[in-house]
Design a protein around this motif. Structure first.
Motif, mmCIF file in Angstrom:
data_model
loop_
_atom_site.group_PDB
_atom_site.id
_atom_site.type_symbol
_atom_site.label_atom_id
_atom_site.label_comp_id
_atom_site.label_asym_id
_atom_site.label_seq_id
_atom_site.Cartn_x
_atom_site.Cartn_y
_atom_site.Cartn_z
ATOM 1 N N MET A 81 0.814 -1.213 0.000
ATOM 2 C CA MET A 81 0.000 0.000 0.000
ATOM 3 C C MET A 81 0.850 1.266 0.000
ATOM 4 S SD MET A 81 -3.071 -0.956 2.659
ATOM 5 C CE MET A 81 -4.064 0.479 2.205
ATOM 6 N N THR A 82 2.033 1.199 0.596
ATOM 7 C CA THR A 82 2.854 2.400 0.757
ATOM 8 C C THR A 82 3.998 2.459 -0.249
ATOM 9 O OG1 THR A 82 4.119 1.315 2.523
ATOM 10 C CG2 THR A 82 2.246 2.684 3.183
ATOM 11 N N ALA A 83 3.953 1.594 -1.255
ATOM 12 C CA ALA A 83 4.873 1.704 -2.386
ATOM 13 C C ALA A 83 4.294 2.693 -3.392
ATOM 14 C CB ALA A 83 5.075 0.335 -3.035
ATOM 15 N N PHE A 115 2.326 8.046 -5.343
ATOM 16 C CA PHE A 115 1.055 7.661 -4.726
ATOM 17 C C PHE A 115 0.947 6.149 -4.663
ATOM 18 C CE2 PHE A 115 -3.440 7.461 -3.787
ATOM 19 C CZ PHE A 115 -3.596 8.572 -2.967
ATOM 20 N N GLY A 116 0.504 5.679 -3.485
ATOM 21 C CA GLY A 116 0.333 4.248 -3.261
ATOM 22 C C GLY A 116 -1.117 3.846 -3.333
ATOM 23 N N LEU A 117 -1.492 2.887 -2.513
ATOM 24 C CA LEU A 117 -2.870 2.397 -2.470
ATOM 25 C C LEU A 117 -3.592 3.073 -1.315
ATOM 26 C CD1 LEU A 117 -2.195 -1.405 -3.127
ATOM 27 C CD2 LEU A 117 -2.619 0.418 -4.795
ATOM 28 N N GLY A 118 -3.882 4.374 -1.492
ATOM 29 C CA GLY A 118 -4.607 5.128 -0.480
ATOM 30 C C GLY A 118 -3.800 6.182 0.243
ATOM 31 N N PHE A 119 -2.514 6.298 -0.055
ATOM 32 C CA PHE A 119 -1.647 7.276 0.612
ATOM 33 C C PHE A 119 -0.758 7.978 -0.404
ATOM 34 C CE2 PHE A 119 -2.072 3.518 3.360
ATOM 35 C CZ PHE A 119 -2.548 4.056 4.542
ATOM 36 N N GLY A 139 9.803 6.976 1.767
ATOM 37 C CA GLY A 139 8.813 6.001 2.210
ATOM 38 C C GLY A 139 7.805 6.544 3.198
ATOM 39 N N GLU A 140 7.998 7.778 3.653
ATOM 40 C CA GLU A 140 7.001 8.415 4.520
ATOM 41 C C GLU A 140 5.680 8.518 3.764
ATOM 42 O OE1 GLU A 140 6.700 12.988 5.779
ATOM 43 O OE2 GLU A 140 8.471 11.967 6.571
ATOM 44 N N PHE A 141 4.558 8.318 4.448
ATOM 45 C CA PHE A 141 3.263 8.405 3.773
ATOM 46 C C PHE A 141 2.303 9.230 4.601
ATOM 47 C CE2 PHE A 141 3.564 4.402 6.070
ATOM 48 C CZ PHE A 141 2.343 4.233 6.703
ATOM 49 N N TYR A 142 1.307 9.791 3.914
ATOM 50 C CA TYR A 142 0.468 10.788 4.586
ATOM 51 C C TYR A 142 -0.793 11.066 3.782
ATOM 52 C CZ TYR A 142 2.243 14.074 1.061
ATOM 53 O OH TYR A 142 2.548 14.688 -0.123
ATOM 54 N N TRP A 143 -1.670 11.858 4.387
ATOM 55 C CA TRP A 143 -2.822 12.450 3.697
ATOM 56 C C TRP A 143 -3.405 13.534 4.593
ATOM 57 C CZ3 TRP A 143 -2.809 12.534 -1.089
ATOM 58 C CH2 TRP A 143 -3.928 12.894 -1.830
#
Length: 410
Positions: free
Chosen positions: A308-310, A337-341, A357-361
């Motif tokens: 998801m975070t790739a 953009f990943g699968l939802g982030f 690799g940090e993810f957010y929204w």
């Protein structure tokens, strides 16, 4: 809020206090924001908490358990829910969406018309897949993008404001009559895709989206104050919401004491319908930084969260190369953009302190979160000002938080 010693978690206490002073001086004292809450955690342990302002325009004091409209911060929750179903092999990412939503069979890209004219026959193309929904590459849009005849049709159908207007089935039926902006998989456009994904969760699971969330995500995480509807006994905790006005004080648009959110939602918006608290969303972020685990519960597997975070943009592109949007909750440079982030792919290009690799929204009322899996830092920020594009507060918070870090895992 029970906090640990920041120094034990690699932070400088005095530098963390800069955050409070900055928020007070820049946003509260100037009237730019009416209220704020912030929680910074590391390794799942809170190290810095701030709250200021008033819960209500009438001077009601801010409270630790305040309820906020988290808008698009609903999207990661919906994405996690869908991936739980993928883990159970009830659906696959490369399945056509029409397998679950037959209304979308034959849905094609815009080729003319709109406004006072009927839409021209659409261009046939590749079928929309679930991965296209999760990456905002499905060809869908938002009415508020204000760019094309397609988003004008969304505005006319009030697809951005469907909470109390229509049911899930009516939502899909309406959407299926409007052409796609583009052939799925070819471009990126911030859109109602996660609302559609939420309807898919409902149809696959046989449960209302709020019920699915409560049973499979909120109960295991202890998120007792998060949902699409507000318990009347908790209405006194709902913050007022404000609208930005250039050159003027923000205008009160939804009084917590009189909010329409007290009416049960007929449509559970997987893209933006949840109400939550700072503490609840911190639990969700703690699960994410712990690679899907929280207090003995495994919400999704570590490998699922890795997927998801790739960055799923074609060829490793970032949003500057792929985005059609006039607005999204992501910064573009160095961000995939990943699968939802949104996912940081190149920290240097973001021009902000960050980890690869940090993810957010974030959400339309200026709420935000990020998860740094390298430093194991999470942040949740709550306020209630629409739209979220007015102030650079997310950038400022990240800068202040990382400037207080004394021990890096990188």
């Amino acid at each position: 809020m029970k906090l640990g010693n920041p120094e034990d978690r690699g932070f400088d206490s005095e530098r963390l206090q800069r955050i409070d002073r900055f928020l007070d001086e820049t946003y509260l004292d100037t009237g730019r924001l009416a209220m704020m809450q912030l929680l910074v955690s590391r390794d799942g342990h809170p190290v810095h908490y701030y709250h200021g302002g008033t819960l209500r325009d009438d001077g009601t004091p801010m409270r630790e358990d305040a309820l906020f409209r988290i808008a698009s911060m609903t999207k990661p929750v919906t994405s996690i829910a869908f991936m739980q179903l993928v883990e159970q092999c009830k659906v696959a990412l490369d399945d056509p969406v029409a397998r679950v939503l037959p209304e979308f069979e034959g849905l094609g890209a815009y080729s003319g018309g709109g406004g006072d004219l009927p839409f021209a026959p659409t261009k046939p193309g590749r079928p929309m897949r679930f991965v296209d929904l999760m990456t905002h590459m499905a060809g869908l849009t938002y009415g508020f993008q204000n760019r094309t005849s397609v988003d004008a049709a969304y505005r006319k159908a009030r697809l951005d404001l469907s909470r109390g207007a229509i049911t899930s089935d009516e939502y899909i039926a309406t959407l299926a009559k409007i052409p796609l902006e583009f052939e799925p998989g070819t471009r990126w456009n911030y859109s109602v895709a996660t609302d559609v994904l939420g309807v898919c969760v409902e149809r696959i699971s046989g449960m209302a989206l709020g019920d699915y969330f409560r049973e499979n995500i909120f109960a295991p995480l202890g998120m007792e104050d998060t949902g699409f509807d507000i318990d009347p006994a908790k209405q006194d905790r709902l913050a007022d919401a404000y609208l930005y006005r250039p050159g003027n004080a923000p205008r009160l648009t939804d009084k917590g004491a009189e909010s329409r959110l007290m009416e049960p939602a007929s449509f559970h918006s997987g893209g933006g319908g949840l109400i939550s608290t700072l503490a609840d969303y911190d639990r969700f972020c703690t699960m994410l930084v712990n690679r899907g685990a929280f207090n003995g519960a495994q919400i999704v597997s570590p490998k699922t969260l890795d997927l998801m975070t790739a960055n799923h943009l074609p060829g490793g592109a970032d949003l500057t190369q792929m985005s059609e949007s006039l607005f999204s909750e992501a910064s573009n440079a160095g961000t995939g953009f990943g699968l939802g982030f949104a996912v940081v792919t190149d920290p240097a290009r973001t021009l902000m302190p960050a980890s690869k690799g940090e993810f957010y929204w974030g959400g339309a009322y200026s709420t935000a979160f990020f998860v740094d899996p390298v430093e194991r830092i999470t942040m949740v920020f709550m306020t209630q000002l629409y739209p979220s594009s007015i102030y650079p507060i997310r950038r400022q918070l990240k800068t202040l938080i990382y400037s207080a870090l004394t021990h890096s895992n990188a």
